[in-house]
Write a protein that holds these residues in place. Structure first.
Motif: not given
Length: 272
Positions: A171-174, A177-182, A232-239, A254-263
């Motif tokens: 959600h944070r990255r994309y 650009l039009g992508l939603s995630a749940v 998304p955005g109307r019926n449910w919240a992306s992220g 304690s793991v941040a989402p961006d650090l998990l992505w990078d790892r």
């Protein structure tokens, strides 16, 4: 409007139930399963495209992504639904603990390799998580392979929490650009899930209990269908993470989402 919807874990359980209902709704469903026979049989029943891939082999996932991107340059929904509770700690041929790879890392790889057709479709990425994420996870960035204090339930819970963190970072990255995630928890399901597990959970699912107290796959697929076909955005919240169609807060580890992505990209040898 008809959508192109890719479902992993589509040859059984809620994945198959969702595929049946989506085909009836006029959508173009692409079914992905581990068993060639079961996947082909289910797809022929529905007249759907199908592919086989064993998520315990990342080469299968890479090949699957290449085929999907070629055949389906626009994907409207990706349902990352495949998963399993396993048993004793096992390392795959790729060098990762099996539950971590099958339940999380393979989905991360598939999704990131398909990012172009997903962005073209303004897609929704729907992740089948579990309440095990908030009940039994202890995610440790230095021990993603669950080498310390391993248990099947904890390894499964960790992977499902990692899917929730992955959802937030997608959600944070994309999202701009039009992508939603749940992510969502389907609830207890009377299906073949976990029957082959080499754990106490497998013993439970081989007993009469699920048939007596759990919901049918068709009913359990309802939340998945709602997320796949609504806005998304109307019926449910992306992220977000949902249980019974209700947005639920999950205490982050304690793991941040961006650090998990990078790892994860580092482990898979992907470009940052």
């Amino acid at each position: 409007m008809s959508k192109t919807i890719v479902i992993t874990g589509a040859s059984d359980g809620i994945g198959l139930a969702a595929a049946r209902q989506l085909v009836r709704g006029g959508h173009r469903v692409v079914m992905v399963g581990r068993s060639p026979h079961k996947t082909r049989t289910a797809a022929e029943e529905l007249g759907a495209d199908h592919y086989t891939a064993d998520f315990a082999h990342l080469g299968d996932v890479r090949a699957l992504a290449a085929k999907l991107a070629t055949r389906h340059p626009r994907i409207d929904v990706l349902m990352n639904n495949a998963g399993a509770i396993l048993g004793e700690r096992t390392v795959t041929e790729d060098g990762f603990e099996e539950s971590f790879q099958v339940n999380y890392l393979a989905h991360f790889l598939l999704t990131t390799l398909l990012i172009d057709p997903l962005l073209t479709g303004g897609a929704s990425v729907v992740q089948t998580s579990s309440n095990a994420a908030r009940l039994s996870s202890r995610v440790d960035l230095d021990d993603l392979d669950n080498s310390r204090r391993y248990s099947p339930v904890r390894a499964y819970g960790n992977a499902k929490m990692e899917l929730i963190l992955f959802t937030r970072e997608l959600h944070r990255r994309y999202h701009s650009l039009g992508l939603s995630a749940v992510a969502f928890h389907p609830g207890g399901v009377a299906s073949g899930f976990a029957r082959t597990s080499r754990s106490p959970v497998g013993t439970l699912f081989r007993s009469p209990v699920p048939g007596l107290f759990f919901q049918s796959p068709a009913k359990a697929a309802g939340q998945m269908l709602w997320l796949a076909t609504s806005e998304p955005g109307r019926n449910w919240a992306s992220g977000g993470y949902y249980e019974k169609r209700i947005l639920r807060a999950v205490k982050a580890p304690s793991v941040a989402p961006d650090l998990l992505w990078d790892r994860s990209t580092e482990l898979l040898g992907l470009a940052p």
